[in-house]
Each structure stands twice: as structure tokens, then as C-alpha cells.
Design a protein around this motif. Structure first.
Motif, PDB file in Angstrom:
ATOM      1  N   ASN A 141       0.686  -1.238  -0.075  1.00  0.00           N
ATOM      2  CA  ASN A 141       0.078  -0.087  -0.098  1.00  0.00           C
ATOM      3  C   ASN A 141       0.948   1.283   0.035  1.00  0.00           C
ATOM      4  O   ASN A 141       1.532   1.536   0.923  1.00  0.00           O
ATOM      5  N   ALA A 142       1.027   2.006  -0.999  1.00  0.00           N
ATOM      6  CA  ALA A 142       1.885   2.886  -1.406  1.00  0.00           C
ATOM      7  C   ALA A 142       1.610   4.385  -0.820  1.00  0.00           C
ATOM      8  O   ALA A 142       2.431   5.342  -0.800  1.00  0.00           O
ATOM      9  N   HIS A 143       0.234   4.503  -0.305  1.00  0.00           N
ATOM     10  CA  HIS A 143       0.166   5.748   0.307  1.00  0.00           C
ATOM     11  C   HIS A 143      -0.734   5.522   1.902  1.00  0.00           C
ATOM     12  O   HIS A 143      -1.934   5.036   1.934  1.00  0.00           O
ATOM     13  N   THR A 144      -0.161   5.601   2.842  1.00  0.00           N
ATOM     14  CA  THR A 144      -0.861   5.293   4.212  1.00  0.00           C
ATOM     15  C   THR A 144      -0.189   6.306   5.266  1.00  0.00           C
ATOM     16  O   THR A 144       0.745   7.046   5.034  1.00  0.00           O
ATOM     17  N   HIS A 145      -0.752   6.543   6.383  1.00  0.00           N
ATOM     18  CA  HIS A 145      -0.115   7.282   7.563  1.00  0.00           C
ATOM     19  C   HIS A 145      -0.390   6.204   8.914  1.00  0.00           C
ATOM     20  O   HIS A 145      -1.386   6.491   9.509  1.00  0.00           O
ATOM     21  N   PRO A 146       0.363   5.298   8.770  1.00  0.00           N
ATOM     22  CA  PRO A 146       0.151   4.378  10.016  1.00  0.00           C
ATOM     23  C   PRO A 146       0.161   5.148  11.359  1.00  0.00           C
ATOM     24  O   PRO A 146       1.201   5.919  11.515  1.00  0.00           O
ATOM     25  N   GLN A 147      -0.894   4.720  12.515  1.00  0.00           N
ATOM     26  CA  GLN A 147      -0.801   5.541  13.659  1.00  0.00           C
ATOM     27  C   GLN A 147      -0.257   5.005  14.807  1.00  0.00           C
ATOM     28  O   GLN A 147       0.305   5.337  15.991  1.00  0.00           O
ATOM     29  N   SER A 148      -0.156   3.498  14.717  1.00  0.00           N
ATOM     30  CA  SER A 148       0.118   2.578  15.718  1.00  0.00           C
ATOM     31  C   SER A 148       0.659   1.377  15.205  1.00  0.00           C
ATOM     32  O   SER A 148       0.569   1.060  14.123  1.00  0.00           O
ATOM     33  N   HIS A 205      16.907  14.500  -5.203  1.00  0.00           N
ATOM     34  CA  HIS A 205      17.632  13.759  -6.159  1.00  0.00           C
ATOM     35  C   HIS A 205      18.996  13.730  -6.081  1.00  0.00           C
ATOM     36  O   HIS A 205      19.555  12.727  -6.197  1.00  0.00           O
ATOM     37  N   LYS A 206      19.518  14.977  -5.715  1.00  0.00           N
ATOM     38  CA  LYS A 206      20.970  14.830  -5.247  1.00  0.00           C
ATOM     39  C   LYS A 206      21.269  13.659  -4.284  1.00  0.00           C
ATOM     40  O   LYS A 206      22.478  13.146  -4.346  1.00  0.00           O
ATOM     41  N   GLU A 207      20.581  13.674  -3.437  1.00  0.00           N
ATOM     42  CA  GLU A 207      20.649  12.700  -2.028  1.00  0.00           C
ATOM     43  C   GLU A 207      20.110  11.095  -2.729  1.00  0.00           C
ATOM     44  O   GLU A 207      19.942  10.289  -1.730  1.00  0.00           O
ATOM     45  N   LYS A 208      19.754  11.042  -4.165  1.00  0.00           N
ATOM     46  CA  LYS A 208      19.131   9.672  -4.365  1.00  0.00           C
ATOM     47  C   LYS A 208      17.960   9.553  -3.742  1.00  0.00           C
ATOM     48  O   LYS A 208      17.753   8.404  -3.318  1.00  0.00           O
ATOM     49  N   LEU A 209      17.085  10.321  -3.241  1.00  0.00           N
ATOM     50  CA  LEU A 209      15.803  10.025  -2.746  1.00  0.00           C
ATOM     51  C   LEU A 209      14.753  10.463  -3.669  1.00  0.00           C
ATOM     52  O   LEU A 209      14.965  11.602  -4.705  1.00  0.00           O
ATOM     53  N   MET A 210      13.481   9.690  -3.913  1.00  0.00           N
ATOM     54  CA  MET A 210      12.378  10.103  -4.799  1.00  0.00           C
ATOM     55  C   MET A 210      11.614  11.201  -4.344  1.00  0.00           C
ATOM     56  O   MET A 210      11.504  11.464  -2.885  1.00  0.00           O
ATOM     57  N   ALA A 211      11.475  12.190  -5.038  1.00  0.00           N
ATOM     58  CA  ALA A 211      10.337  13.082  -4.819  1.00  0.00           C
ATOM     59  C   ALA A 211       8.927  12.862  -4.718  1.00  0.00           C
ATOM     60  O   ALA A 211       8.696  12.546  -6.201  1.00  0.00           O
ATOM     61  N   VAL A 212       8.097  12.685  -3.888  1.00  0.00           N
ATOM     62  CA  VAL A 212       6.802  12.345  -3.969  1.00  0.00           C
ATOM     63  C   VAL A 212       6.085  13.618  -3.713  1.00  0.00           C
ATOM     64  O   VAL A 212       6.174  14.169  -2.656  1.00  0.00           O
ATOM     65  N   VAL A 213       5.122  14.029  -4.420  1.00  0.00           N
ATOM     66  CA  VAL A 213       4.413  15.146  -4.306  1.00  0.00           C
ATOM     67  C   VAL A 213       3.002  15.041  -3.988  1.00  0.00           C
ATOM     68  O   VAL A 213       2.328  14.279  -4.415  1.00  0.00           O
ATOM     69  N   HIS A 214       2.442  15.886  -3.105  1.00  0.00           N
ATOM     70  CA  HIS A 214       1.066  16.127  -2.885  1.00  0.00           C
ATOM     71  C   HIS A 214       0.307  17.141  -3.654  1.00  0.00           C
ATOM     72  O   HIS A 214       0.834  18.224  -3.809  1.00  0.00           O
ATOM     73  N   SER A 215      -0.817  16.831  -4.439  1.00  0.00           N
ATOM     74  CA  SER A 215      -1.443  17.534  -4.921  1.00  0.00           C
ATOM     75  C   SER A 215      -2.973  16.921  -5.334  1.00  0.00           C
ATOM     76  O   SER A 215      -3.082  15.725  -5.132  1.00  0.00           O
ATOM     77  N   GLU A 216      -3.728  17.632  -5.398  1.00  0.00           N
ATOM     78  CA  GLU A 216      -5.225  17.187  -5.648  1.00  0.00           C
ATOM     79  C   GLU A 216      -5.907  17.873  -6.811  1.00  0.00           C
ATOM     80  O   GLU A 216      -6.967  17.251  -7.207  1.00  0.00           O
ATOM     81  N   LEU A 217      -5.351  19.005  -7.300  1.00  0.00           N
ATOM     82  CA  LEU A 217      -6.011  19.515  -8.463  1.00  0.00           C
ATOM     83  C   LEU A 217      -5.178  19.244  -9.622  1.00  0.00           C
ATOM     84  O   LEU A 217      -3.960  18.947  -9.685  1.00  0.00           O
ATOM     85  N   LEU A 218      -5.791  19.304 -11.003  1.00  0.00           N
ATOM     86  CA  LEU A 218      -5.086  18.832 -12.219  1.00  0.00           C
ATOM     87  C   LEU A 218      -3.821  19.784 -12.525  1.00  0.00           C
ATOM     88  O   LEU A 218      -2.799  19.338 -12.784  1.00  0.00           O
ATOM     89  N   LYS A 219      -4.126  20.982 -12.154  1.00  0.00           N
ATOM     90  CA  LYS A 219      -3.097  21.927 -12.730  1.00  0.00           C
ATOM     91  C   LYS A 219      -1.857  21.926 -11.656  1.00  0.00           C
ATOM     92  O   LYS A 219      -0.941  21.976 -12.014  1.00  0.00           O
ATOM     93  N   ASP A 220      -2.020  21.563 -10.484  1.00  0.00           N
ATOM     94  CA  ASP A 220      -0.938  21.082  -9.632  1.00  0.00           C
ATOM     95  C   ASP A 220       0.020  19.986  -9.999  1.00  0.00           C
ATOM     96  O   ASP A 220       1.142  19.954  -9.708  1.00  0.00           O
ATOM     97  N   HIS A 239      -1.922  11.584  -5.148  1.00  0.00           N
ATOM     98  CA  HIS A 239      -3.200  11.641  -5.372  1.00  0.00           C
ATOM     99  C   HIS A 239      -3.431  11.720  -6.693  1.00  0.00           C
ATOM    100  O   HIS A 239      -2.777  12.654  -7.468  1.00  0.00           O
ATOM    101  N   ALA A 240      -4.657  11.214  -7.318  1.00  0.00           N
ATOM    102  CA  ALA A 240      -5.147  11.797  -8.470  1.00  0.00           C
ATOM    103  C   ALA A 240      -5.683  13.102  -8.446  1.00  0.00           C
ATOM    104  O   ALA A 240      -5.918  13.631  -7.237  1.00  0.00           O
ATOM    105  N   TRP A 241      -6.849  13.629  -9.380  1.00  0.00           N
ATOM    106  CA  TRP A 241      -7.451  14.802  -8.918  1.00  0.00           C
ATOM    107  C   TRP A 241      -9.028  14.571  -9.297  1.00  0.00           C
ATOM    108  O   TRP A 241      -9.246  13.598  -9.639  1.00  0.00           O
ATOM    109  N   PHE A 242      -9.677  15.600  -8.807  1.00  0.00           N
ATOM    110  CA  PHE A 242     -11.238  15.596  -8.943  1.00  0.00           C
ATOM    111  C   PHE A 242     -11.732  16.745  -9.347  1.00  0.00           C
ATOM    112  O   PHE A 242     -12.920  17.053  -9.422  1.00  0.00           O
ATOM    113  N   ILE A 286       1.856   7.567 -10.594  1.00  0.00           N
ATOM    114  CA  ILE A 286       0.414   8.038  -9.918  1.00  0.00           C
ATOM    115  C   ILE A 286      -0.128   7.051  -9.106  1.00  0.00           C
ATOM    116  O   ILE A 286      -0.338   6.034  -9.229  1.00  0.00           O
ATOM    117  N   ILE A 287      -0.351   7.577  -7.706  1.00  0.00           N
ATOM    118  CA  ILE A 287      -1.171   6.952  -6.672  1.00  0.00           C
ATOM    119  C   ILE A 287      -2.472   7.473  -6.642  1.00  0.00           C
ATOM    120  O   ILE A 287      -2.630   8.853  -6.430  1.00  0.00           O
TER     121      ILE A 287
END
Ligand SMILES: [Zn+2]
Length: 423
Positions: free
Chosen positions: A122-129, A242-257, A271-274, A293-294
Motif C-alpha cells: 500500500n503505497a499511500h498510508t499514515h500508520p498511527q500505531s 535527487h542529489k541525495e538519491k531520494l525519490m520526490a513524492v508530491v502531494h496535489s489534488e488539483l490537475l493543474k498542480d 493523489h489523482a485529481w477531482f 500516480i497513486i
């Protein structure tokens, strides 16, 4: 002469539990042995060595097994008949030609009318416990990606849990990069104190995340909110990650973003957009490089149903169709639910997310790839979401033919991690 015992999964497990009890007694004995060491060092070291030797005998010899004649989806391909040999917690051999398994094993489990698939991701979660990681694992979701962890002190705890058989493997972004009065403030109701405001600030932000041992970088951009990053700071965040070889995962919810983030070099959108339909021209651009795309469709669809916010201008059908259009254009879909957002659980709600991808027109094999090999490629981890010789024996055994009927995902017979049955 038969050298192994034919057992059902539950019978195998009850035998293994018995052995685990024996191991516990031996472990206790070893611990007692360490007490004695203080007094009679040489003798107890010798005894402890003998006991440890016995334990490793139990672990190595008694629970090697074969799942025989099972339908196999290994993360990439489907094989109608396979024998999967598990030895010392690893996938020792996969035989798809009905030849004999080399090596010794003690148990043979029938895979007849069953499907074996890799542990889901599951590539998008926020485990709390710890319970969230345990719930996920028992539902066959053996790896989770945490896309925002404000309390970075807890990262080592989650990572140690994730190494254990009963919990899902854990990867995290730690704190995300966001302006002071933007997405994080919107969710946690106070001004975000970690905002990198200058190029130097970006360097320090990434260096801090590395100190916290994060696995990738999360960046927020939402043009509905009062503040967003300038082009130069956004670009610096991506290039520094990228310089540190880390993937850049971005949050957006609008198509233009999302389009902005693609144009500025992001790797994965969370996220995809709505709000509007992507143009064919834009889709053509996205085909030009690896861009993942997640969708988090379930959370979008359920918020649309409950609250119908103003910005959700697409219908449920349109939101789902957008994923179908991305899929047909060859954009890689990576499954994620955003649990516990909107009270989604860490178990069956992920299956519901996958069902929405099937509704979008994805074939069953591609739906399964979205929850196994695709996230593994997107996040550049090589040993999860795949059943392969030499890797940890992490898999899910399902009653029936999952490749012909996605609904069978609800009929999990057993879940295995490191060769141990956890459900
Ligand atoms: Zn999220």
C-alpha cells in the motif's frame, strides 16, 4: 519412499506453533544460561552454544516446505502451475515446469485451486500505531509507505516493527516539505514550523530528513491554499532530493498542480485529481518519462459522496475514468489508499481501492501489479512485491483463481512473511 509429510496449511501451522513453544523453552534456557555465565563462564558458554545449536537445528530443518501445484503471480508474470519451495524463511526455488524440487523439505502443502501472490504494497498510508502495521500484514499488505510522519522520533520504532514477521515493512517520508500556511497547517491546524523558505533552508530540510533516516522526500503543493512554493524553491526541493538519491513524492489534488509537479521533475504523485479532465496533449507529455500516480480513488470517491466539496467538480465515474485514461496511455498506476484518511482501514479498504482500478478498465494482472511490482519500481526497492528465488518468503495464498476474479482477494487463506504464517 516419501521423505516429507503432506499437510494442510492449518495443520502445518499447528505443528510449527508446537515447535515455536519448544524454541521458547530453549530460549528461556539460554537466558538462564547467560545468568550462570556470570558465575561459571566457561561451562555456561559451552552449554549455551549447544542450546543455540539445537535452536538453529529446529529452525533450519523442520519447517522447510513446498506449496505444490499452485497458480503463481510472481509480481510480473502468471504461471498456471508452480511449486514454491520455502527454505529457512527464503524462497529457495520456484519450479514452473512440474519438475521435481531439489533439496529436502518436511511438508508439502497442496496449492490446488489456490493462487499465490507477493505480499501486497500500500503505497499511500499514515500508520498511527503498531496495530495498523499488524492489521495490514494480516490482510496480506506486507509493505506500507507512510507519506507523512510528523513525529520522526517514532520512525525507528516503526522500522523495527516492520522487520518483524507480524508487521508490514515500513517506509516513510518523515516530515513533508510544505509552506507555513498550506497543507500541513490545513490538516494539523497550526502553522507548519518546518517550512524550508530559502535554498539554504531546503538543503537543511533535506539533511534533517536524512538524519531521521527517511526513505524518500514528500513535497506539498496545493494552489487552493493561501501559500505555495515559488518555482525556485520547488525546483531546489526536487533537485536536492535527487542529489541525495531520494525519490520526490508530491502531494496535489488539483490537475493543474499535478501538471506543475510533472513539469518540475517530481517522480510520484500521491493523489489523482477531482477537478478537471486531463488533456490528451498533457497525457502525451507524461508518457515521455517515468512518472507514477497513486490515485487514492476510494478516499476521493467517498469524500465526494459524503461532503461533495465545491472543488470536486468531476463525477465519481469521471474520477475513475481518468485513471483508465492514464492506464491506457501507459502511465504507471501505483496502488495506495491514504488510510486512515476518511477513516479508511488498513485492510479491506485497500482491496476496495484495487476494485476501483478494475472499474477503470485495468486488467486483473495490471491491478495486481499496481499493488506489487509497480510500487517497488516507483520507490526503487528491489525486494518487495515480488516472489523470487533468494528473496524473503513473503506471500499471500488465496482460495480460488484470483487472476480470473478480483473478488477472490477477499478470500485469503493464509499470509506468510519470512516463511512464517501470520494469518
Ligand atoms: Zn495522505
Amino acid at each position: 519412499m516419501k521423505k516429507y509429510t503432506v499437510v494442510s496449511v492449518s495443520e502445518f501451522w499447528s505443528r510449527k506453533k508446537l515447535k515455536l513453544k519448544v524454541e521458547k523453552v530453549l530460549n528461556d534456557a539460554v537466558n538462564d544460561g547467560f545468568e550462570i555465565i556470570k558465575k561459571i563462564k566457561i561451562i555456561s558458554i559451552f552449554l549455551s552454544g549447544v542450546l543455540l545449536g539445537c535452536i538453529s537445528c529446529f529452525q533450519n530443518r523442520n519447517f522447510d516446505f513446498v506449496i505444490e501445484n499452485v497458480k503463481l503471480f510472481d509480481g510480473n508474470n502468471v504461471f498456471e502451475h508452480a511449486n514454491v519451495y520455502v527454505k529457512d524463511g527464503l524462497i529457495a526455488q520456484i519450479d514452473t515446469f512440474k519438475t521435481k524440487i531439489d533439496g529436502k523439505y518436511n511438508y508439502l502443502i497442496s496449492g490446488h485451486n489456490k493462487t499465490i501472490i507477493p505480499g501486497l504494497i500500500n503505497a499511500h498510508t499514515h500508520p498511527q500505531s503498531r496495530r495498523d502495521l499488524n492489521d495490514a500484514a494480516r490482510a496480506g499488505i506486507l509493505t506500507v509507505f507512510d507519506l507523512l510522519r510528523i513525529d520522526e522520533d517514532s520512525i525507528p520504532v516503526f522500522k523495527v516493527l516492520g522487520e518483524k514477521a507480524n508487521y508490514a515493512n515500513y517506509y516513510t517520508a518523515g516530515i513533508g516539505a510544505d509552506m507555513p500556511n498550506a497543507v500541513i497547517k490545513h490538516y494539523i491546524q497550526k502553522t507548519n514550523p518546518w517550512a524550508p523558505l530559502t535554498k539554504k533552508g531546503v538543503e537543511l530540510f533535506i539533511a534533517d530528513r536524512i538524519k531521521s533516516k527517511v526513505d524518500f522526500i514528500k513535497i506539498y503543493q496545493d494552489s487552493r491554499l493561501p501559500e505555495k512554493f515559488s518555482d525556485s524553491i520547488f525546483d531546489k526541493l526536487i533537485s536536492e532530493a535527487h542529489k541525495e538519491k531520494l525519490m520526490a513524492v508530491v502531494h496535489s489534488e488539483l490537475l493543474k498542480d499535478a501538471c506543475y509537479e510533472f513539469k518540475h521533475g517530481a517522480d510520484i504523485i500521491a493523489h489523482a485529481w477531482f477537478d478537471s479532465l486531463i488533456t490528451n496533449n498533457e497525457l502525451k507529455k507524461w508518457e515521455q518519462r517515468n512518472f507514477y500516480i497513486i490515485p487514492t480513488l476510494l478516499v476521493h470517491v467517498s469524500i465526494k459522496k459524503q461532503l461533495n466539496p465545491k472543488s470536486y467538480t468531476l463525477t465519481e465515474e469521471q474520477m475513475i475514468n481518468e485513471i483508465g485514461r492514464l492506464y491506457k496511455a501507459g502511465i504507471t498506476i501505483v496502488a495506495g489508499s491514504d488510510s486512515p484518511a476518511d477513516n479508511l482501514n488498513f485492510t479491506t479498504d485497500f482491496y476496495k481501492e484495487l476494485e476501483l482500478y478494475a472499474r477503470a478498465g485495468m486488467t486483473t494482472i495490471d491491478v495486481l501489479k499496481s499493488a506489487t511490482i509497480n510500487p517497488s519500481k516507483a520507490f526503487k526497492i528491489k525486494d518487495k512485491g515480488i516472489i523470487k528465488e533468494g528473496l524473503s518468503a513473503d506471500f499471500v495464498l488465496i482460495n480460488g483463481d484470483l487472476l480470473n476474479d478480483m473478488k477472490k482477494i477477499y478470500e485469503i487463506e493464509s499470509v506468510w512473511k519470512k516463511g512464517t504464517r501470520i494469518k
